[in-house]
Design an enzyme around this catalytic site. Structure first.
Site, PDB file in Angstrom:
ATOM      1  N   SER A   1      26.876  43.658 -21.610  1.00 49.33           N
ATOM      2  CA  SER A   1      28.148  44.039 -22.259  1.00 49.33           C
ATOM      3  C   SER A   1      28.942  45.012 -21.416  1.00 49.33           C
ATOM      4  O   SER A   1      28.458  46.102 -21.102  1.00 49.33           O
ATOM      5  CB  SER A   1      27.874  44.744 -23.590  1.00 49.33           C
ATOM      6  OG  SER A   1      27.573  43.830 -24.568  1.00 49.33           O
TER       7      SER A   1
ATOM      8  N   HIS B   1      34.936  32.432 -25.367  1.00 50.90           N
ATOM      9  CA  HIS B   1      34.112  31.859 -24.303  1.00 50.90           C
ATOM     10  C   HIS B   1      32.817  32.646 -24.168  1.00 50.90           C
ATOM     11  O   HIS B   1      32.792  33.869 -24.323  1.00 50.90           O
ATOM     12  CB  HIS B   1      34.890  31.874 -22.986  1.00 50.90           C
ATOM     13  CG  HIS B   1      35.501  33.209 -22.698  1.00 50.90           C
ATOM     14  ND1 HIS B   1      34.928  34.147 -21.891  1.00 50.90           N
ATOM     15  CD2 HIS B   1      36.635  33.786 -23.185  1.00 50.90           C
ATOM     16  CE1 HIS B   1      35.681  35.226 -21.863  1.00 50.90           C
ATOM     17  NE2 HIS B   1      36.727  35.034 -22.641  1.00 50.90           N
TER      18      HIS B   1
ATOM     19  N   HIS C   1      22.544  35.849 -26.793  1.00 53.08           N
ATOM     20  CA  HIS C   1      21.677  36.761 -27.563  1.00 53.08           C
ATOM     21  C   HIS C   1      20.998  35.998 -28.701  1.00 53.08           C
ATOM     22  O   HIS C   1      21.589  35.113 -29.315  1.00 53.08           O
ATOM     23  CB  HIS C   1      22.499  37.895 -28.192  1.00 53.08           C
ATOM     24  CG  HIS C   1      23.167  38.787 -27.195  1.00 53.08           C
ATOM     25  ND1 HIS C   1      24.438  38.540 -26.724  1.00 53.08           N
ATOM     26  CD2 HIS C   1      22.743  39.924 -26.585  1.00 53.08           C
ATOM     27  CE1 HIS C   1      24.770  39.492 -25.860  1.00 53.08           C
ATOM     28  NE2 HIS C   1      23.759  40.348 -25.754  1.00 53.08           N
TER      29      HIS C   1
ATOM     30  N   TYR D   1      20.480  37.182 -31.597  1.00 56.44           N
ATOM     31  CA  TYR D   1      21.192  37.441 -32.862  1.00 56.44           C
ATOM     32  C   TYR D   1      22.387  36.525 -33.080  1.00 56.44           C
ATOM     33  O   TYR D   1      22.896  36.422 -34.193  1.00 56.44           O
ATOM     34  CB  TYR D   1      21.621  38.917 -32.977  1.00 56.44           C
ATOM     35  CG  TYR D   1      22.632  39.397 -31.951  1.00 56.44           C
ATOM     36  CD1 TYR D   1      23.962  38.999 -31.993  1.00 56.44           C
ATOM     37  CD2 TYR D   1      22.248  40.286 -30.944  1.00 56.44           C
ATOM     38  CE1 TYR D   1      24.877  39.440 -31.055  1.00 56.44           C
ATOM     39  CE2 TYR D   1      23.153  40.738 -29.998  1.00 56.44           C
ATOM     40  CZ  TYR D   1      24.464  40.302 -30.059  1.00 56.44           C
ATOM     41  OH  TYR D   1      25.360  40.741 -29.125  1.00 56.44           O
ATOM     42  N   GLU D   2      22.836  35.853 -32.020  1.00 59.89           N
ATOM     43  CA  GLU D   2      23.945  34.908 -32.192  1.00 59.89           C
ATOM     44  C   GLU D   2      23.472  33.613 -32.834  1.00 59.89           C
ATOM     45  O   GLU D   2      24.280  32.766 -33.198  1.00 59.89           O
ATOM     46  CB  GLU D   2      24.594  34.613 -30.839  1.00 59.89           C
ATOM     47  CG  GLU D   2      25.308  35.820 -30.240  1.00 59.89           C
ATOM     48  CD  GLU D   2      25.850  35.535 -28.853  1.00 59.89           C
ATOM     49  OE1 GLU D   2      26.965  35.009 -28.754  1.00 59.89           O
ATOM     50  OE2 GLU D   2      25.143  35.818 -27.866  1.00 59.89           O
TER      51      GLU D   2
ATOM     52  N   ALA E   1      23.725  47.186 -22.098  1.00 58.79           N
ATOM     53  CA  ALA E   1      24.204  48.399 -22.755  1.00 58.79           C
ATOM     54  C   ALA E   1      23.129  48.761 -23.779  1.00 58.79           C
ATOM     55  O   ALA E   1      22.581  47.875 -24.426  1.00 58.79           O
ATOM     56  CB  ALA E   1      25.527  48.131 -23.454  1.00 58.79           C
TER      57      ALA E   1
ATOM     58  N   MET F   1      19.500  45.073 -27.900  1.00 62.22           N
ATOM     59  CA  MET F   1      19.311  43.766 -28.552  1.00 62.22           C
ATOM     60  C   MET F   1      19.229  42.606 -27.564  1.00 62.22           C
ATOM     61  O   MET F   1      19.498  41.464 -27.934  1.00 62.22           O
ATOM     62  CB  MET F   1      20.487  43.504 -29.510  1.00 62.22           C
ATOM     63  CG  MET F   1      20.788  44.646 -30.463  1.00 62.22           C
ATOM     64  SD  MET F   1      22.284  44.300 -31.428  1.00 62.22           S
ATOM     65  CE  MET F   1      22.571  45.904 -32.189  1.00 62.22           C
ATOM     66  N   SER F   2      18.852  42.882 -26.338  1.00 63.36           N
ATOM     67  CA  SER F   2      18.801  41.797 -25.341  1.00 63.36           C
ATOM     68  C   SER F   2      17.609  42.005 -24.411  1.00 63.36           C
ATOM     69  O   SER F   2      16.650  42.681 -24.776  1.00 63.36           O
ATOM     70  CB  SER F   2      20.108  41.789 -24.531  1.00 63.36           C
ATOM     71  OG  SER F   2      20.212  42.950 -23.741  1.00 63.36           O
TER      72      SER F   2
ATOM     73  N   ASN G   1      25.708  55.175 -26.035  1.00 66.31           N
ATOM     74  CA  ASN G   1      25.866  56.003 -27.247  1.00 66.31           C
ATOM     75  C   ASN G   1      24.543  56.697 -27.551  1.00 66.31           C
ATOM     76  O   ASN G   1      23.491  56.272 -27.073  1.00 66.31           O
ATOM     77  CB  ASN G   1      26.266  55.107 -28.441  1.00 66.31           C
ATOM     78  CG  ASN G   1      25.289  53.959 -28.651  1.00 66.31           C
ATOM     79  OD1 ASN G   1      25.391  52.920 -27.977  1.00 66.31           O
ATOM     80  ND2 ASN G   1      24.332  54.135 -29.531  1.00 66.31           N
TER      81      ASN G   1
ATOM     82  N   HIS H   1      30.935  49.121 -31.774  1.00 68.55           N
ATOM     83  CA  HIS H   1      30.933  48.378 -30.513  1.00 68.55           C
ATOM     84  C   HIS H   1      32.038  48.834 -29.563  1.00 68.55           C
ATOM     85  O   HIS H   1      31.868  48.764 -28.345  1.00 68.55           O
ATOM     86  CB  HIS H   1      31.029  46.875 -30.800  1.00 68.55           C
ATOM     87  CG  HIS H   1      30.888  46.034 -29.570  1.00 68.55           C
ATOM     88  ND1 HIS H   1      29.708  45.997 -28.835  1.00 68.55           N
ATOM     89  CD2 HIS H   1      31.760  45.228 -28.924  1.00 68.55           C
ATOM     90  CE1 HIS H   1      29.882  45.185 -27.802  1.00 68.55           C
ATOM     91  NE2 HIS H   1      31.111  44.703 -27.825  1.00 68.55           N
TER      92      HIS H   1
HETATM   93  N1  HPA Z   1      21.355  50.070 -30.586  1.00 63.32           N
HETATM   94  C1  HPA Z   1      21.122  48.775 -30.247  1.00 63.32           C
HETATM   95  N2  HPA Z   1      21.797  48.153 -29.296  1.00 63.32           N
HETATM   96  C2  HPA Z   1      22.753  48.848 -28.648  1.00 63.32           C
HETATM   97  C3  HPA Z   1      23.037  50.182 -28.953  1.00 63.32           C
HETATM   98  C4  HPA Z   1      22.295  50.827 -29.972  1.00 63.32           C
HETATM   99  O1  HPA Z   1      22.485  52.004 -30.295  1.00 63.32           O
HETATM  100  N3  HPA Z   1      24.032  50.577 -28.104  1.00 63.32           N
HETATM  101  C5  HPA Z   1      24.330  49.502 -27.330  1.00 63.32           C
HETATM  102  N4  HPA Z   1      23.557  48.453 -27.645  1.00 63.32           N
END
Ligand code: HPA
Length: 273
Positions: A32, A63, A85, A87-88, A115, A213-214, A237, A248
């Site tokens: 990301s 896309h 992903h 989750y998609e 990320a 998540m990846s 974050n 996001h």
């Molecule tokens: N949690 C899960 N996935 C993420 C986060 C998070 O805080 N930040 C960026 N991807």
């Protein structure tokens, strides 16, 4: 592994080879906000995922991304601008299909980036983290099912999922680029919810430094395929409960802020690997 799946890997690889994607040595999965690195590749060949036979069909808006081949740091690379992903709603064999195809095209090294939320209290948004290891907390595994010993072993050794020599090389590249670098364990969940504060406390207790998540499925498949892996997280974050809320937009903002350092670090790594 089903015969049809193996055939679709060969087919995709043959298609890409025909488009000029010959003999890449390094594969890059750009997470990301980190896709811009692919734009530094010279004499690029870019192919949207939807044109590649066998590639997962995008089920969500817009896309899904593209595969970019070109020279980076003096090496031929194959970069994924965007990934699939779990989750998609993709099956794990679809999430990891591009790794199989990159392997079929000849890569020996896979660089995975993402990320991630910072769980370790000494991390701050904007930090880059060498992934030293991961915890698969998704509850699933892309290697579940029939195994083909020609493709990889039934029981894959994950002792050194992230190559130790590569970790050291990233440290050296960070230093020569004047970048501070963190390191730690990436804790992988399925998402798509961010974690609860209680989950983050659990993750910290269980040894996680960053959460996302990846990456985990792709690295498992890369190891099964015999690839050497390097991993870098961009901490975007403070994880849940460590800041007021999560969204996001912030993830994207922070990757934008650090992308120049990220790009020089990864480019230098590719040059020296
Ligand atoms: N949690 C899960 N996935 C993420 C986060 C998070 O805080 N930040 C960026 N991807």
């Amino acid at each position: 592994m089903e015969k049809e799946y193996l055939e679709s890997i060969s087919k995709a690889a043959a298609y890409l080879k025909d488009k000029g994607m010959e003999k890449p040595v390094v594969g890059l999965i750009l997470g990301s906000g980190l896709g811009e690195l692919a734009e530094e590749a010279t004499n690029p060949v870019a192919i949207p995922y939807e044109n590649i036979p066998g590639f997962p069909v995008s089920t969500v808006e817009g896309h899904a991304g593209q595969l970019v081949y070109g020279e980076l740091g003096g090496k031929m690379v194959l970069a994924m601008q965007g990934r699939f992903h779990f989750y998609e709603g993709y099956a794990l064999e679809d999430v990891t299909f591009p790794v199989r195809v990159m392997k079929a095209l000849g890569i020996e090294t896979l660089v995975v980036t993402n990320a991630a939320g910072g769980v370790n209290t000494s991390f701050n948004p904007g930090d880059l983290m060498i992934i030293t290891d991961h915890v698969n907390f998704t509850g699933v595994n892309p290697l579940i099912g029939k195994n083909d010993p020609e493709v990889g072993p039934r029981f894959t050794d994950m002792t050194e999922a992230y190559d130790k020599g590569y970790q050291q090389l990233i440290r050296e590249c960070a230093q020569s680029n004047g970048l501070e670098i963190k390191e730690g364990v990436y804790f992988g969940l399925t998402g798509p919810t961010y974690e609860t504060p209680a989950e983050i406390r659990m993750i910290r207790t269980m040894g996680g430094d960053a959460v996302g998540m990846s990456t985990v499925p792709e690295v498992i498949v890369a190891k099964h395929a015999g690839l050497k892996v390097a991993g870098i997280s961009c901490i975007t974050n403070y994880a849940a409960g460590m800041q007021s809320n999560l969204n996001h937009n912030e993830v994207v903002e922070v990757t934008t802020r650090v992308k120049e350092s990220f790009k020089s670090l990864v480019k230098d790594f590719v040059a020296k690997v």
